[in-house]
Design a protein around this motif. Structure first.
Motif, PDB file in Angstrom:
ATOM      1  N   HIS A 189       4.568  13.391  -0.197  1.00  0.00           N
ATOM      2  CA  HIS A 189       4.710  15.087   0.647  1.00  0.00           C
ATOM      3  C   HIS A 189       3.489  15.270   1.534  1.00  0.00           C
ATOM      4  CE1 HIS A 189       9.102  15.380  -0.472  1.00  0.00           C
ATOM      5  NE2 HIS A 189       9.045  14.795  -1.241  1.00  0.00           N
ATOM      6  N   GLU A 190       2.471  15.378   0.593  1.00  0.00           N
ATOM      7  CA  GLU A 190       0.889  15.856   1.274  1.00  0.00           C
ATOM      8  C   GLU A 190       0.585  14.620   2.188  1.00  0.00           C
ATOM      9  OE1 GLU A 190      -2.437  15.602  -2.033  1.00  0.00           O
ATOM     10  OE2 GLU A 190      -1.547  16.587  -2.693  1.00  0.00           O
ATOM     11  N   VAL A 191       0.747  13.372   2.295  1.00  0.00           N
ATOM     12  CA  VAL A 191       0.159  12.961   3.875  1.00  0.00           C
ATOM     13  C   VAL A 191       1.197  12.599   4.686  1.00  0.00           C
ATOM     14  CG1 VAL A 191      -1.432  11.469   2.413  1.00  0.00           C
ATOM     15  CG2 VAL A 191       0.877  10.781   2.236  1.00  0.00           C
ATOM     16  N   SER A 192       2.966  12.920   4.438  1.00  0.00           N
ATOM     17  CA  SER A 192       3.982  12.312   5.640  1.00  0.00           C
ATOM     18  C   SER A 192       4.290  13.679   5.071  1.00  0.00           C
ATOM     19  CB  SER A 192       4.665  11.410   4.838  1.00  0.00           C
ATOM     20  OG  SER A 192       3.679  10.352   4.305  1.00  0.00           O
ATOM     21  N   PRO A 193       5.238  13.936   7.147  1.00  0.00           N
ATOM     22  CA  PRO A 193       6.129  14.957   7.150  1.00  0.00           C
ATOM     23  C   PRO A 193       7.698  14.639   5.888  1.00  0.00           C
ATOM     24  CG  PRO A 193       5.974  13.784   8.751  1.00  0.00           C
ATOM     25  CD  PRO A 193       4.834  13.489   8.547  1.00  0.00           C
ATOM     26  N   PRO A 194       7.658  15.306   5.422  1.00  0.00           N
ATOM     27  CA  PRO A 194       8.855  15.398   4.548  1.00  0.00           C
ATOM     28  C   PRO A 194      10.378  14.255   5.246  1.00  0.00           C
ATOM     29  CG  PRO A 194       8.825  17.956   4.867  1.00  0.00           C
ATOM     30  CD  PRO A 194       7.711  17.322   6.502  1.00  0.00           C
ATOM     31  N   GLN A 195      10.558  14.218   6.653  1.00  0.00           N
ATOM     32  CA  GLN A 195      11.675  13.476   6.766  1.00  0.00           C
ATOM     33  C   GLN A 195      11.004  12.003   6.658  1.00  0.00           C
ATOM     34  OE1 GLN A 195       9.878  15.718   8.851  1.00  0.00           O
ATOM     35  NE2 GLN A 195       9.344  14.388  10.512  1.00  0.00           N
ATOM     36  N   SER A 196      10.649  12.006   6.531  1.00  0.00           N
ATOM     37  CA  SER A 196       9.103  10.491   6.826  1.00  0.00           C
ATOM     38  C   SER A 196       9.489   9.975   5.296  1.00  0.00           C
ATOM     39  CB  SER A 196       7.998  10.344   7.415  1.00  0.00           C
ATOM     40  OG  SER A 196       8.767  11.101   8.869  1.00  0.00           O
ATOM     41  N   ARG A 209      14.741 -13.097   1.953  1.00  0.00           N
ATOM     42  CA  ARG A 209      13.892 -11.604   2.847  1.00  0.00           C
ATOM     43  C   ARG A 209      13.894 -10.446   1.437  1.00  0.00           C
ATOM     44  NH1 ARG A 209      14.886  -8.470   7.712  1.00  0.00           N
ATOM     45  NH2 ARG A 209      16.628  -8.188   7.296  1.00  0.00           N
ATOM     46  N   LEU A 210      12.573 -10.591   2.219  1.00  0.00           N
ATOM     47  CA  LEU A 210      11.639  -9.050   1.121  1.00  0.00           C
ATOM     48  C   LEU A 210      11.431  -8.186   1.886  1.00  0.00           C
ATOM     49  CD1 LEU A 210      10.773  -7.701  -1.911  1.00  0.00           C
ATOM     50  CD2 LEU A 210       9.064  -9.019  -1.897  1.00  0.00           C
ATOM     51  N   SER A 211      11.576  -7.099   2.395  1.00  0.00           N
ATOM     52  CA  SER A 211      11.019  -5.903   2.948  1.00  0.00           C
ATOM     53  C   SER A 211      10.786  -4.344   2.430  1.00  0.00           C
ATOM     54  CB  SER A 211      11.832  -5.361   4.711  1.00  0.00           C
ATOM     55  OG  SER A 211      12.524  -6.476   4.573  1.00  0.00           O
ATOM     56  N   LEU A 212      10.015  -3.817   3.340  1.00  0.00           N
ATOM     57  CA  LEU A 212       9.295  -2.894   3.006  1.00  0.00           C
ATOM     58  C   LEU A 212       8.788  -1.407   3.840  1.00  0.00           C
ATOM     59  CD1 LEU A 212       5.918  -2.304   2.826  1.00  0.00           C
ATOM     60  CD2 LEU A 212       6.152  -4.530   1.851  1.00  0.00           C
ATOM     61  N   GLU A 213       8.917  -0.695   3.447  1.00  0.00           N
ATOM     62  CA  GLU A 213       8.218   0.880   4.422  1.00  0.00           C
ATOM     63  C   GLU A 213       7.308   0.944   4.017  1.00  0.00           C
ATOM     64  OE1 GLU A 213       7.822   4.470   5.664  1.00  0.00           O
ATOM     65  OE2 GLU A 213       8.603   3.732   3.753  1.00  0.00           O
ATOM     66  N   THR A 214       5.990   1.521   4.592  1.00  0.00           N
ATOM     67  CA  THR A 214       5.429   2.121   4.202  1.00  0.00           C
ATOM     68  C   THR A 214       4.413   2.630   4.961  1.00  0.00           C
ATOM     69  OG1 THR A 214       2.712   2.386   2.713  1.00  0.00           O
ATOM     70  CG2 THR A 214       3.097   0.350   5.198  1.00  0.00           C
ATOM     71  N   GLY A 215       3.679   3.877   4.983  1.00  0.00           N
ATOM     72  CA  GLY A 215       3.563   4.887   5.923  1.00  0.00           C
ATOM     73  C   GLY A 215       2.220   4.089   7.067  1.00  0.00           C
ATOM     74  N   SER A 216       2.828   5.324   8.490  1.00  0.00           N
ATOM     75  CA  SER A 216       1.875   4.624   9.476  1.00  0.00           C
ATOM     76  C   SER A 216       0.363   5.365   9.444  1.00  0.00           C
ATOM     77  CB  SER A 216       2.141   5.109  10.979  1.00  0.00           C
ATOM     78  OG  SER A 216       2.627   6.336  10.752  1.00  0.00           O
ATOM     79  N   PRO A 240       7.816   7.402  13.428  1.00  0.00           N
ATOM     80  CA  PRO A 240       6.609   7.625  13.909  1.00  0.00           C
ATOM     81  C   PRO A 240       5.393   7.042  12.897  1.00  0.00           C
ATOM     82  CG  PRO A 240       7.417   9.465  14.772  1.00  0.00           C
ATOM     83  CD  PRO A 240       8.618   8.692  14.099  1.00  0.00           C
ATOM     84  N   ASN A 241       6.122   7.700  11.667  1.00  0.00           N
ATOM     85  CA  ASN A 241       5.355   7.731  10.238  1.00  0.00           C
ATOM     86  C   ASN A 241       5.852   6.132   9.671  1.00  0.00           C
ATOM     87  OD1 ASN A 241       3.822  10.122  10.978  1.00  0.00           O
ATOM     88  ND2 ASN A 241       5.886  10.892  10.662  1.00  0.00           N
ATOM     89  N   SER A 242       6.310   5.886   9.463  1.00  0.00           N
ATOM     90  CA  SER A 242       6.906   4.609   9.051  1.00  0.00           C
ATOM     91  C   SER A 242       6.267   3.273   9.542  1.00  0.00           C
ATOM     92  CB  SER A 242       7.903   4.498   8.465  1.00  0.00           C
ATOM     93  OG  SER A 242       8.530   5.894   7.874  1.00  0.00           O
ATOM     94  N   VAL A 243       6.039   2.554   8.899  1.00  0.00           N
ATOM     95  CA  VAL A 243       5.508   0.497   9.627  1.00  0.00           C
ATOM     96  C   VAL A 243       6.723   0.128   8.477  1.00  0.00           C
ATOM     97  CG1 VAL A 243       4.066  -0.823   8.859  1.00  0.00           C
ATOM     98  CG2 VAL A 243       3.194   1.494   9.562  1.00  0.00           C
ATOM     99  N   PHE A 244       7.228  -0.646   9.379  1.00  0.00           N
ATOM    100  CA  PHE A 244       8.220  -1.611   8.472  1.00  0.00           C
ATOM    101  C   PHE A 244       8.120  -3.354   8.425  1.00  0.00           C
ATOM    102  CE2 PHE A 244      10.994   2.148  10.054  1.00  0.00           C
ATOM    103  CZ  PHE A 244      11.078   2.803   9.536  1.00  0.00           C
ATOM    104  N   MET A 245       8.183  -3.638   7.683  1.00  0.00           N
ATOM    105  CA  MET A 245       7.519  -5.048   6.985  1.00  0.00           C
ATOM    106  C   MET A 245       8.627  -5.597   6.459  1.00  0.00           C
ATOM    107  SD  MET A 245       3.275  -3.551   6.367  1.00  0.00           S
ATOM    108  CE  MET A 245       2.383  -5.262   6.756  1.00  0.00           C
ATOM    109  N   THR A 246       8.140  -6.594   6.736  1.00  0.00           N
ATOM    110  CA  THR A 246       9.343  -7.970   5.937  1.00  0.00           C
ATOM    111  C   THR A 246       8.804  -9.460   5.803  1.00  0.00           C
ATOM    112  OG1 THR A 246      11.531  -8.539   5.765  1.00  0.00           O
ATOM    113  CG2 THR A 246      10.244  -9.040   7.957  1.00  0.00           C
ATOM    114  N   LEU A 247       9.230 -10.340   4.613  1.00  0.00           N
ATOM    115  CA  LEU A 247       8.746 -11.633   4.524  1.00  0.00           C
ATOM    116  C   LEU A 247       9.831 -12.215   4.524  1.00  0.00           C
ATOM    117  CD1 LEU A 247       6.492 -13.459   3.077  1.00  0.00           C
ATOM    118  CD2 LEU A 247       6.759 -12.360   0.759  1.00  0.00           C
TER     119      LEU A 247
END
Length: 162
Positions: free
Chosen positions: A33-40, A114-121, A150-157
């Protein structure tokens, strides 16, 4: 500084009841919550980490919590990495890499394709993105219930069949 080799690390399924893990997850949510907007902020609280579609692990060195990570089943063939966090005193010492390797192994055993994730941008998430890239995760479109952000990066393996 080299990567510390953990000779006595134990990774185990955790019931989320211990005070150490509760404190680490509270810190995790607070930081998100400190580094990302609430919706992200897509971090799961303890109640959501206890859902039947989530398995939660903690890493320990005799008597000391090192970090945590979870695997959420999106479908019988697709999993999601959640709640990766290393205790501040142990960052940069290979804890996250050991946990991620454990999650990937578990995903393969579950026959996920597949293994995916969401992390911050944001810059605060750059070390996490580098870790995921090192393990072969590539950028992808939003998956599951995620939407472009724009605050998210989506990745998959992709996980080849055994």
């Amino acid at each position: 500084m080299g990567v510390f080799v953990w000779t006595a690390m134990q990774i185990r399924v955790d019931d989320l009841a211990g005070p150490e893990i509760r404190a680490l997850l509270e810190e995790h949510l607070r930081h998100m919550h400190e580094v990302s907007p609430p919706q992200s902020v897509h971090a799961l609280d303890i109640a959501k980490l206890r859902r039947p579609d989530v398995t939660f692990w903690t890493a320990w060195s005799p008597g000391e919590l090192l970090g945590c990570g979870a695997l959420r089943e999106l479908s019988p063939r697709h999993g999601e990495v959640k709640s990766m966090r290393t205790v501040a005193a142990h960052r940069g010492r290979g804890v996250a890499a050991a946990l991620l390797e454990h999650l990937i192994t578990k995903a393969r055993r579950r026959s996920y394709e597949r293994l995916s994730l969401e992390t911050g941008s944001q810059p605060a998430f750059a070390p996490a993105r580098r870790l995921y890239q090192r393990f072969g995760f590539l950028g992808c479109a939003p998956f599951g219930d995620y939407v472009e952000d724009p605050n998210s990066v989506f990745m998959t393996l992709r996980l080849p069949a055994a």
